[in-house]
Design a protein around this motif. Structure first.
Motif, PDB file in Angstrom:
ATOM      1  N   ALA A   1       0.829  -1.207   0.000  1.00  0.00           N
ATOM      2  CA  ALA A   1       0.000   0.000   0.000  1.00  0.00           C
ATOM      3  C   ALA A   1       0.859   1.252   0.000  1.00  0.00           C
ATOM      4  CB  ALA A   1      -0.918   0.001   1.222  1.00  0.00           C
ATOM      5  N   ASN A   2       0.524   2.199  -0.864  1.00  0.00           N
ATOM      6  CA  ASN A   2       1.181   3.509  -0.888  1.00  0.00           C
ATOM      7  C   ASN A   2       0.265   4.497  -0.191  1.00  0.00           C
ATOM      8  OD1 ASN A   2       3.556   3.152  -2.974  1.00  0.00           O
ATOM      9  ND2 ASN A   2       1.794   1.985  -3.680  1.00  0.00           N
ATOM     10  N   VAL A   3       0.820   5.215   0.764  1.00  0.00           N
ATOM     11  CA  VAL A   3      -0.005   6.099   1.581  1.00  0.00           C
ATOM     12  C   VAL A   3       0.603   7.484   1.661  1.00  0.00           C
ATOM     13  CG1 VAL A   3      -1.132   6.330   3.821  1.00  0.00           C
ATOM     14  CG2 VAL A   3      -0.278   4.095   3.106  1.00  0.00           C
TER      15      VAL A   3
ATOM     16  N   THR B   1       4.589   7.019   1.584  1.00  0.00           N
ATOM     17  CA  THR B   1       5.393   5.898   2.059  1.00  0.00           C
ATOM     18  C   THR B   1       4.741   4.630   1.529  1.00  0.00           C
ATOM     19  OG1 THR B   1       4.123   5.618   4.093  1.00  0.00           O
ATOM     20  CG2 THR B   1       6.028   7.080   4.196  1.00  0.00           C
ATOM     21  N   GLU B   2       5.484   3.546   1.533  1.00  0.00           N
ATOM     22  CA  GLU B   2       4.953   2.284   1.022  1.00  0.00           C
ATOM     23  C   GLU B   2       4.981   1.242   2.123  1.00  0.00           C
ATOM     24  OE1 GLU B   2       6.930   0.870  -2.482  1.00  0.00           O
ATOM     25  OE2 GLU B   2       5.442  -0.699  -2.827  1.00  0.00           O
ATOM     26  N   LEU B   3       3.851   0.591   2.339  1.00  0.00           N
ATOM     27  CA  LEU B   3       3.780  -0.490   3.323  1.00  0.00           C
ATOM     28  C   LEU B   3       3.805  -1.805   2.552  1.00  0.00           C
ATOM     29  CD1 LEU B   3       0.935   0.902   5.621  1.00  0.00           C
ATOM     30  CD2 LEU B   3       3.393   1.228   5.837  1.00  0.00           C
ATOM     31  N   LYS B   4       4.718  -2.679   2.941  1.00  0.00           N
ATOM     32  CA  LYS B   4       4.965  -3.889   2.151  1.00  0.00           C
ATOM     33  C   LYS B   4       4.261  -5.124   2.702  1.00  0.00           C
ATOM     34  CE  LYS B   4       8.030  -3.260  -1.232  1.00  0.00           C
ATOM     35  NZ  LYS B   4       7.583  -3.545  -2.584  1.00  0.00           N
TER      36      LYS B   4
ATOM     37  N   SER C   1      -2.830  -1.070   9.741  1.00  0.00           N
ATOM     38  CA  SER C   1      -1.559  -0.418   9.409  1.00  0.00           C
ATOM     39  C   SER C   1      -1.805   0.874   8.640  1.00  0.00           C
ATOM     40  CB  SER C   1      -0.656  -1.361   8.615  1.00  0.00           C
ATOM     41  OG  SER C   1      -1.298  -1.762   7.444  1.00  0.00           O
ATOM     42  N   LEU C   2      -2.834   0.878   7.782  1.00  0.00           N
ATOM     43  CA  LEU C   2      -3.135   2.108   7.042  1.00  0.00           C
ATOM     44  C   LEU C   2      -3.603   3.200   8.001  1.00  0.00           C
ATOM     45  CD1 LEU C   2      -4.958   0.759   3.851  1.00  0.00           C
ATOM     46  CD2 LEU C   2      -2.623   1.604   4.040  1.00  0.00           C
TER      47      LEU C   2
END
Ligand code: ADP
Ligand code: MG
Ligand code: ZN
Length: 482
Positions: free
Chosen positions: A201-203, A217-220, A231-232
């Motif tokens: 996810a890119n946030v 930021t990117e969550l992997k 997490s988002l």
């Protein structure tokens, strides 16, 4: 969640394992859970000189999804090498699509609080998965890692959304709908635990109403809906705090720590990979002609959103029912089969949502393996409708019908459950009850009407619940008042 004047902006990248029998560039099996390194060959182990051959089925599946997501299917697309070194990547590069992917510019509609929201899809492209590292340590050895290449070159579709998602809840709705689409198309099993459906996810956050995007930021590797939402939410809140306090967001990759419920930095942009993409010299550009696209289009099944709307419009079922019935493709198919045979959708829906789902859940059984077939459920509902048995008896015998798989007509006959609809038999039972309770009859006649239920109970007791309730009521009132 309230972030004051700020709003979250999210774009998701989903990786879906395809249900092909063989890998994307070789003939090795894609089956999950086999003995490590048993599904390998020179091509998927990256041995020098081995050449990739594109699996046509992968292209079929990609076109299928592209069409389902209303994308443009590009007649020409290119495979590229994405270069990086990692022990699970034996060639030293991953074959993916980069500058000219197969599918571009589509959308996926979701329902949010009863309203339709459109999330644009930027691209859908084909690529190969990497192998898997297994980290071990024993008392005798220090920690070490083993590599399993079974997953190496298993086909993936990467589905990239535009940054149209605004809340963590919306992200989950999008992912659930996308997963349903893949499952309905029968191109991915959607199993998140086995990694068949994974999300990055890119946030970013920005002032509400701003048109420019903030730094993201990117969550992997988020692999459960609950963790994705958590997490988002955490990440949006963290970024909002940083910005409110006059700080700046650094573009970086962050990992979500499940136990602590927070995200932390994994690597910053400085260390970001430069993958040195270039066109894969061992594969020709892929060309797809109109006929191929037409053939795939003709074979497209009904999609979740279409089915949902049809269940509401044609069957006139409430949204609540539809969501439950369509939460599982097998259940939706079961439901439709019953409705075909017994065209009273709401009755069918009620029996499925209560009686059938209870049995299925108790035994953890998939609807397609239900011992009570759609034909038998329809037969049961017909027996109730034509007055052969009462609803009450229907519910009573349901567990036995379910477990035994005996046709309802036969079970009802064998157990002597056929409802008594013979008026003279009902009247004579009523008369014998009336004769036994003169005091209650007197009270009823004096105005204590609620005693009617008492008499109904007595007649039902004598007939073992088999008296036709409608006839019973009719005659009982007549007899009592005469
Ligand atoms: P890259 O080429 O770096 O991978 P892309 O433009 O392909 O970047 O975007 C990757 C994903 O990140 C897409 O899902 C996109 O919607 C999302 N994205 C891009 N910019 C932002 C942003 N500022 N905030 C949130 N998501 C973003
Ligand atoms: Mg990307
Ligand atoms: Zn192979």
């Amino acid at each position: 969640m309230v972030y004051g004047d700020y709003e979250g902006v999210m774009g998701l990248e989903v990786h879906a394992h395809l249900l092909t029998n063989s890998k994307i560039f070789c003939g090795c099996s894609t089956k999950f859970g086999a003995e490590p390194n048993s599904h390998t060959c020179p091509t998927c182990m990256g041995l020098p000189g081995a050449l990739p051959v594109l699996n046509k089925k992968v292209v079929d599946f990609a076109i299928k999804l592209g069409l389902a997501l209303h994308c443009t299917i590009n007649k020409k697309s290119i495979f590229a090498r994405k270069n990086y070194y990692y022990p699970d990547l034996p060639k030293g590069y991953q074959i993916s699509q980069y500058e000219e992917p197969l599918c571009t510019d589509g959308y996926l509609d979701i329902y949010e609080n009863g309203e339709k929201r459109r999330i644009r899809i930027k691209r859908v492209h084909m690529e190969e998965d990497a192998g898997k590292l297994v980290h071990e340590s024993t008392i005798e050895t220090s920690s070490y890692s083993l590599v399993d290449y079974n997953r190496s070159s298993v086909p993936l579709l990467e589905i990239v959304s535009e940054p149209d998602i605004r809340t963590p809840e919306e992200a989950v709705l999008y992912l659930k709908m996308l997963r349903d689409v893949l499952i309905y198309l029968e191109i991915c099993d959607g199993n998140m635990e086995e990694g068949s459906f994974r999300c990055d996810a890119n946030v970013s956050v920005r002032k509400k109403g701003a048109s420019e995007l903030g730094t993201r930021t990117e969550l992997k590797n988020l692999n459960s809906f609950r963790f994705i939402e958590k997490s988002l939410a955490y990440e949006i809140e963290r970024q909002t705090e940083v910005i409110k306090n006059g700080g700046e967001i650094i573009q970086e990759t962050r990992l979500f720590n499940v136990d602590e419920g927070i995200t932390y930095s994994m690597r910053g942009k400085e260390e970001a990979h430069d993958y040195r993409y270039f066109p894969e010299p061992d594969l020709l550009p892929l060309t797809v002609d109109e006929q191929w696209i037409e053939d795939v289009k003709k074979a497209l099944p009904e999609l979740p959103m279409e089915k949902m709307e049809r269940f509401m419009d044609e069957y006139n079922l409430p949204k609540y029912d539809v969501e439950i019935l369509l939460s599982d493709k097998e259940l939706a198919m079961y439901c439709e089969e019953v409705i075909k045979l017994f065209p009273e959708p709401k009755t069918v829906s009620n029996w499925i949502m209560t009686e059938l789902l209870r049995e299925l859940k108790d035994g953890n059984v998939s609807p397609k393996d239900s011992p009570l077939s759609p034909t038998h459920l329809a037969e049961l509902l017909s027996l109730i409708k034509d007055g052969t048995i009462s609803i009450k008896i229907g519910k009573e015998i349901f567990p036995e019908l379910y477990k035994s798989g005996i046709p309802p007509k036969r079970l009802v006959a064998e157990k002597g459950l056929v409802q008594i609809s013979d008026e003279s038999a009902i009247i004579s039972t009523i008369d014998s009850v009336i004769a036994r309770f003169p005091k209650e009859v007197g009270e009823f006649k004096a105005g204590k009407e609620k005693l009617l239920g008492f008499f109904v109970g007595q007649v039902m007791k004598e007939t073992k619940g088999k008296a036709n309730p409608k006839l019973l009521n009719e005659h009982l009132v007549k007899r009592l008042k005469s």
